[in-house]
Each structure stands twice: as structure tokens, then as C-alpha cells.
Design a protein around this motif. Sequence first.
Motif, PDB file in Angstrom:
ATOM      1  N   GLY A 225       0.788  -1.223   0.000  1.00 51.05           N
ATOM      2  CA  GLY A 225       0.000   0.000   0.000  1.00 51.05           C
ATOM      3  C   GLY A 225       0.819   1.271   0.000  1.00 51.05           C
ATOM      4  N   LEU A 226       2.154   1.172  -0.080  1.00 45.65           N
ATOM      5  CA  LEU A 226       2.998   2.362  -0.060  1.00 45.65           C
ATOM      6  C   LEU A 226       2.908   3.075  -1.408  1.00 45.65           C
ATOM      7  N   PRO A 227       2.552   4.359  -1.419  1.00 45.01           N
ATOM      8  CA  PRO A 227       2.419   5.085  -2.689  1.00 45.01           C
ATOM      9  C   PRO A 227       3.691   5.044  -3.536  1.00 45.01           C
ATOM     10  N   LEU A 228       4.863   5.198  -2.913  1.00 44.98           N
ATOM     11  CA  LEU A 228       6.112   5.163  -3.680  1.00 44.98           C
ATOM     12  C   LEU A 228       6.297   3.810  -4.350  1.00 44.98           C
ATOM     13  N   ALA A 229       6.053   2.727  -3.609  1.00 46.30           N
ATOM     14  CA  ALA A 229       6.198   1.388  -4.179  1.00 46.30           C
ATOM     15  C   ALA A 229       5.201   1.180  -5.317  1.00 46.30           C
ATOM     16  N   LEU A 230       3.974   1.630  -5.144  1.00 50.87           N
ATOM     17  CA  LEU A 230       2.959   1.498  -6.192  1.00 50.87           C
ATOM     18  C   LEU A 230       3.356   2.290  -7.434  1.00 50.87           C
ATOM     19  N   ARG A 231       3.914   3.465  -7.213  1.00 56.37           N
ATOM     20  CA  ARG A 231       4.329   4.299  -8.348  1.00 56.37           C
ATOM     21  C   ARG A 231       5.455   3.624  -9.129  1.00 56.37           C
ATOM     22  N   ILE A 232       6.401   3.040  -8.411  1.00 55.90           N
ATOM     23  CA  ILE A 232       7.518   2.369  -9.083  1.00 55.90           C
ATOM     24  C   ILE A 232       7.031   1.192  -9.901  1.00 55.90           C
ATOM     25  N   ILE A 233       6.179   0.364  -9.302  1.00 60.14           N
ATOM     26  CA  ILE A 233       5.677  -0.809 -10.013  1.00 60.14           C
ATOM     27  C   ILE A 233       4.821  -0.389 -11.207  1.00 60.14           C
ATOM     28  N   GLY A 234       4.003   0.650 -11.025  1.00 59.66           N
ATOM     29  CA  GLY A 234       3.213   1.154 -12.137  1.00 59.66           C
ATOM     30  C   GLY A 234       4.089   1.650 -13.273  1.00 59.66           C
ATOM     31  N   ASN A 235       5.148   2.386 -12.942  1.00 57.63           N
ATOM     32  CA  ASN A 235       6.045   2.903 -13.973  1.00 57.63           C
ATOM     33  C   ASN A 235       6.787   1.782 -14.693  1.00 57.63           C
ATOM     34  N   ARG A 236       7.144   0.732 -13.954  1.00 58.72           N
ATOM     35  CA  ARG A 236       7.830  -0.397 -14.597  1.00 58.72           C
ATOM     36  C   ARG A 236       6.934  -1.038 -15.650  1.00 58.72           C
ATOM     37  N   LEU A 237       5.675  -1.209 -15.299  1.00 60.55           N
ATOM     38  CA  LEU A 237       4.751  -1.821 -16.249  1.00 60.55           C
ATOM     39  C   LEU A 237       4.462  -0.892 -17.434  1.00 60.55           C
ATOM     40  N   LEU A 238       4.353   0.406 -17.164  1.00 62.23           N
ATOM     41  CA  LEU A 238       4.071   1.344 -18.251  1.00 62.23           C
ATOM     42  C   LEU A 238       5.215   1.404 -19.254  1.00 62.23           C
ATOM     43  N   SER A 239       6.440   1.335 -18.745  1.00 59.31           N
ATOM     44  CA  SER A 239       7.600   1.452 -19.639  1.00 59.31           C
ATOM     45  C   SER A 239       7.961   0.141 -20.321  1.00 59.31           C
ATOM     46  N   ARG A 240       7.260  -0.932 -19.979  1.00 57.42           N
ATOM     47  CA  ARG A 240       7.522  -2.242 -20.570  1.00 57.42           C
ATOM     48  C   ARG A 240       6.183  -2.860 -20.992  1.00 57.42           C
ATOM     49  N   PRO A 241       5.631  -2.411 -22.083  1.00 58.26           N
ATOM     50  CA  PRO A 241       4.286  -2.855 -22.485  1.00 58.26           C
ATOM     51  C   PRO A 241       4.176  -4.353 -22.729  1.00 58.26           C
ATOM     52  N   ASP A 242       5.311  -5.012 -22.984  1.00 55.58           N
ATOM     53  CA  ASP A 242       5.251  -6.458 -23.221  1.00 55.58           C
ATOM     54  C   ASP A 242       5.295  -7.267 -21.923  1.00 55.58           C
ATOM     55  N   TRP A 243       5.540  -6.596 -20.811  1.00 55.59           N
ATOM     56  CA  TRP A 243       5.607  -7.330 -19.539  1.00 55.59           C
ATOM     57  C   TRP A 243       4.208  -7.786 -19.133  1.00 55.59           C
ATOM     58  N   ASP A 244       4.171  -8.952 -18.517  1.00 54.23           N
ATOM     59  CA  ASP A 244       2.925  -9.479 -17.978  1.00 54.23           C
ATOM     60  C   ASP A 244       2.851  -9.134 -16.492  1.00 54.23           C
ATOM     61  N   ALA A 245       1.762  -8.496 -16.069  1.00 52.51           N
ATOM     62  CA  ALA A 245       1.630  -8.076 -14.671  1.00 52.51           C
ATOM     63  C   ALA A 245       1.693  -9.267 -13.726  1.00 52.51           C
ATOM     64  N   ALA A 246       1.151 -10.404 -14.134  1.00 50.49           N
ATOM     65  CA  ALA A 246       1.172 -11.586 -13.267  1.00 50.49           C
ATOM     66  C   ALA A 246       2.601 -12.085 -13.049  1.00 50.49           C
ATOM     67  N   GLN A 247       3.438 -11.992 -14.083  1.00 46.22           N
ATOM     68  CA  GLN A 247       4.835 -12.410 -13.935  1.00 46.22           C
ATOM     69  C   GLN A 247       5.587 -11.477 -12.992  1.00 46.22           C
ATOM     70  N   LEU A 248       5.270 -10.184 -13.062  1.00 44.95           N
ATOM     71  CA  LEU A 248       5.894  -9.252 -12.133  1.00 44.95           C
ATOM     72  C   LEU A 248       5.483  -9.570 -10.703  1.00 44.95           C
ATOM     73  N   ALA A 249       4.224  -9.960 -10.515  1.00 43.74           N
ATOM     74  CA  ALA A 249       3.767 -10.347  -9.178  1.00 43.74           C
ATOM     75  C   ALA A 249       4.544 -11.559  -8.670  1.00 43.74           C
ATOM     76  N   VAL A 250       4.845 -12.491  -9.566  1.00 47.01           N
ATOM     77  CA  VAL A 250       5.640 -13.665  -9.183  1.00 47.01           C
ATOM     78  C   VAL A 250       7.032 -13.226  -8.741  1.00 47.01           C
ATOM     79  N   ARG A 251       7.631 -12.296  -9.466  1.00 45.45           N
ATOM     80  CA  ARG A 251       8.954 -11.789  -9.081  1.00 45.45           C
ATOM     81  C   ARG A 251       8.916 -11.138  -7.701  1.00 45.45           C
TER      82      ARG A 251
END
Length: 281
Positions: free
Chosen positions: A33-59
Motif C-alpha cells: 500500500g505504499l504510494p512510492l512502491a505502487l508508483r515504481i511498479i506502475g512505472n515499470r509496467l508502463l515502460s515495458r508494455p510487453d511485460w505481464d503483470a502476473a509475472q511481475l507479481a511472481v517476481r
Amino acid sequence: MSESTDLLTGILGARSTGAEESTLTRLSELCGGLPLALRIIGNRLLSRPDWDAAQLAVRLADEERRLEQFKAGDLKFANAFGMSYEQLADSTRRVFRNLAVVPGRDFDAALTAVAGGMPIEDAWDALDELVDLGLLQDSAGGRYRFHELVRLFARDRLQDEESAAGRQALTERVASWLLRMATMSGRWFEPGYGCPDRPDPDLTAQSSGEEADWWLRGHVDNWVGAMRTSVGDRPSPVLDCAESMHWFSERWVHGAHWHEVSRSERRPRPPSATWRSRRPG
């Protein structure tokens, strides 16, 4: 956690339509729930359109590598808390990283003093400083806890700044104190024991069974965690602790931890150990 999921969804915008709601919820949980952590994860997904969100959750679910995932461009989670960490006095930095070995979810000033190797008055000062800088969360009853990501940061600091031998000695010191406190507290309820005649001088004094009951319930995650991690290294203290809980367990019949405690009690005691489940004489 719905507000965190909403925040992450807002950061992702149209990108969120390709992810299942359960995946976004899981990512929000792993961000704590940390805003900074959410912002980082959101930016990672935005800058990598081919990434799968579920795979990032696994990481992110891999605790050993979780902090490594919280970086996106110039944003890095560890850097934000690193700046606060560098502002601390040397003794408070030691307390902060040492608290990473506490096995339970929270801790008080007495346990902080044990982990920090300092008087309890200094432990209170260190806790105040850590709360002021956002490195700890405080709650009612004089209890403190890490945010999960900050705990991982503290653990990394401990690994980087303390030798393996030092980390082992610290873990053993904290576990020993918790086991001995739990054993002393449990024996308040055992016929033939009650108020200890000569408690170890480093233990927190208790004047009544009610205080012992309060300590055991409030620290259950810690002393059960100490039992769990100490079985191989300190079998006799673990057995002493498990045996001392026999009478207390009748006051807390529905405790979810008793099955684990009873398994520890049934372990064979080393031949050289002294049987101490009843007061001598």
C-alpha cells in the motif's frame, strides 16, 4: 487494500485493462500500500508494455529479490529509505538493522533493547527517532513494527554491514531472550513455580500472572518464532519453553500455535540436558 489497487490502476491507466483485477490486487498487496512502491511498479509496467503483470507479481513474491524489483528509471525504493537511514545516529542505525532478526510481526522497547544491545532508555530514544523518520510504525500499547518492505531494507543493511558471525550471534541472543522470557512467563501458571525466585537479570520483571499472561499473548509470534528457529541449535531451551506452556495453554485453549508448541515438547531431550519441568526440591 482497495484504495491501493485504485491508485495502481490510476497510474497504469489504459495499461490496467489488460491485467486481471486479482493480479492488480496482488501487486498492491506486495507493495504494502505504499504510494512510492505502487508508483515504481506502475512505472515499470508502463515502460515495458510487453511485460505481464502476473509475472511481475511472481517476481515480487520472491522475498530474497523483492527490493530489486522496486526501481524504475531514477526511482528506487531503497534509495528513499537509504536517505532516512543515513540521517540516523550510529547506535540507531544498529538498532534498525538488528530489529530485522525479530521473528514476529512487532516488538516493544524491551525486545528492542535486547536486539540493540543497549539499556531500555536508549531503546525508547531509538524507537522515537525511527518513527519520526518513517522507518517504523508505532501502535497502541507501546508496540512497533516494520512495513514489510522496510523490514527487507533493514535485513539488507544487516547483511551488508554485519559479519555472518555477528548476525548469528545476534539471532541467538534475541532467540535466547525470547525463549527464557516465555519460559519464565509460562511457569507462573504451573503448580510449584509461580513467581520466579531468581529470574535472569536481563529479563523483564513480572509481578503477577496477569502480566505474564499479557506478555505471552502479546509476544506469541516472537516466542513461537524463536522456538521454530532454535530447535536445532538450542534443543534444551526450546523444550523448557514448550514444557512451561502446559498449564498456560489451558487459559488460551483456542490458540492456533499450540499444535506447533506441542510438537516441540515431544522432541527428545539431549542426554546431557537437565530435566527442569518441575521446580527442584
